[in-house]
Write an enzyme that holds these catalytic residues in place. Structure first.
Site, PDB file in Angstrom:
ATOM      1  N   GLU A   1       0.830  -1.214   0.000  1.00  0.00           N
ATOM      2  CA  GLU A   1       0.000   0.000   0.000  1.00  0.00           C
ATOM      3  C   GLU A   1       0.864   1.263   0.000  1.00  0.00           C
ATOM      4  O   GLU A   1       0.612   2.219  -0.726  1.00  0.00           O
ATOM      5  CB  GLU A   1      -0.893   0.056   1.245  1.00  0.00           C
ATOM      6  CG  GLU A   1      -1.827  -1.115   1.436  1.00  0.00           C
ATOM      7  CD  GLU A   1      -1.223  -2.200   2.314  1.00  0.00           C
ATOM      8  OE1 GLU A   1      -0.055  -2.598   2.089  1.00  0.00           O
ATOM      9  OE2 GLU A   1      -1.925  -2.650   3.234  1.00  0.00           O
TER      10      GLU A   1
ATOM     11  N   CYS B   1      -2.494  -2.525   7.619  1.00  0.00           N
ATOM     12  CA  CYS B   1      -2.013  -2.374   9.010  1.00  0.00           C
ATOM     13  C   CYS B   1      -2.151  -0.905   9.421  1.00  0.00           C
ATOM     14  O   CYS B   1      -2.564  -0.060   8.631  1.00  0.00           O
ATOM     15  CB  CYS B   1      -0.558  -2.825   9.102  1.00  0.00           C
ATOM     16  SG  CYS B   1       0.582  -1.703   8.256  1.00  0.00           S
TER      17      CYS B   1
ATOM     18  N   CYS C   1      -0.150   1.521   7.160  1.00  0.00           N
ATOM     19  CA  CYS C   1      -0.748   1.763   5.837  1.00  0.00           C
ATOM     20  C   CYS C   1      -2.086   2.495   5.953  1.00  0.00           C
ATOM     21  O   CYS C   1      -2.399   3.350   5.118  1.00  0.00           O
ATOM     22  CB  CYS C   1      -0.874   0.445   5.084  1.00  0.00           C
ATOM     23  SG  CYS C   1       0.756  -0.238   4.678  1.00  0.00           S
TER      24      CYS C   1
END
Lengths: 142, 142
Positions: free
Chosen positions: B48, B76, B79
């Protein structure tokens, strides 16, 4: 923190939001960086992220388990996540950031139940100097 | 999502955790990336983040307000934070990630009170294919 503040001043001189970060391994500085979002037109170019990338490149390692990060402002969710991924042992930060911080405010990333690595955190070191740099920068922008 | 899955397979072929991401602007792919943490020895080199950096570089812009991110796994905290900073309009993700995810699990970054930008989120698209790629990768690693 003096070196992180110096980095923040470098940022200010480049018309970047004055935030600086330094990574130290066993008393030795292995990486330092400042915010570069505007220059790079990259919203991920925060001081902490750049410092982590530099430190990993310097060591040729993905993990910074014996390192400490000094940063002038409370890290955001993105940077807190990166700190966990890098397994940094300790984070020492300057000014609290109720608007964007994610350690002692907001998402409180290290307190989330699935956080994989929680560093030791020391908050508010040289808080005033960090805060004043940011305040005078944004005041001048208005 | 087909293109994001293709990116995930590229990652797998390079012995990287198979996660892929694609950024689309008005129906056109402007960036695609896959996880490169191992190759780059960089814990921040998630699909990402790399896709956001590429998209911003392609547009010469810090904001991706009219763009959508397709990613094969739930982002996560790092990101999710980057997605907010980049002002992405929409996130479409594949497999849920109870262990590391920070949208529907853990820090739930977009639900935090100080989150500056909350994209629309569609979860679980092509979930099984994304999950199977990850499961077979980690099974082979044991």
């Amino acid at each position: 923190m003096t070196l992180a503040l110096e980095q923040a001043k470098f940022a200010q001189n480049q018309d970047e939001v004055p935030i600086g970060a330094v990574i130290v391994q066993q008393g030795q500085v292995i990486a330092s960086a400042h915010n570069l979002c505007e220059s790079l037109k990259d919203p991920t170019a925060h001081a902490e992220l750049l410092a982590i990338q530099k430190a990993c490149a310097a060591l040729g390692e993905m993990r910074l388990s014996d390192c400490e990060l000094y940063v002038t402002l409370e890290p955001c969710a993105m940077c807190a996540g990166a700190i966990s991924h890098a397994r940094l042992a300790k984070v020492i930060y300057g000014a609290y950031d109720p608007k964007g911080g994610a350690i002692d405010h907001g998402a409180k990333v290290f307190q989330s139940p699935n956080c994989l690595h929680r560093p030791d955190v020391i908050s508010g070191v040289d808080e005033n100097e960090s805060k004043q740099l940011l305040q005078s920068f944004f005041l001048a922008k208005r």
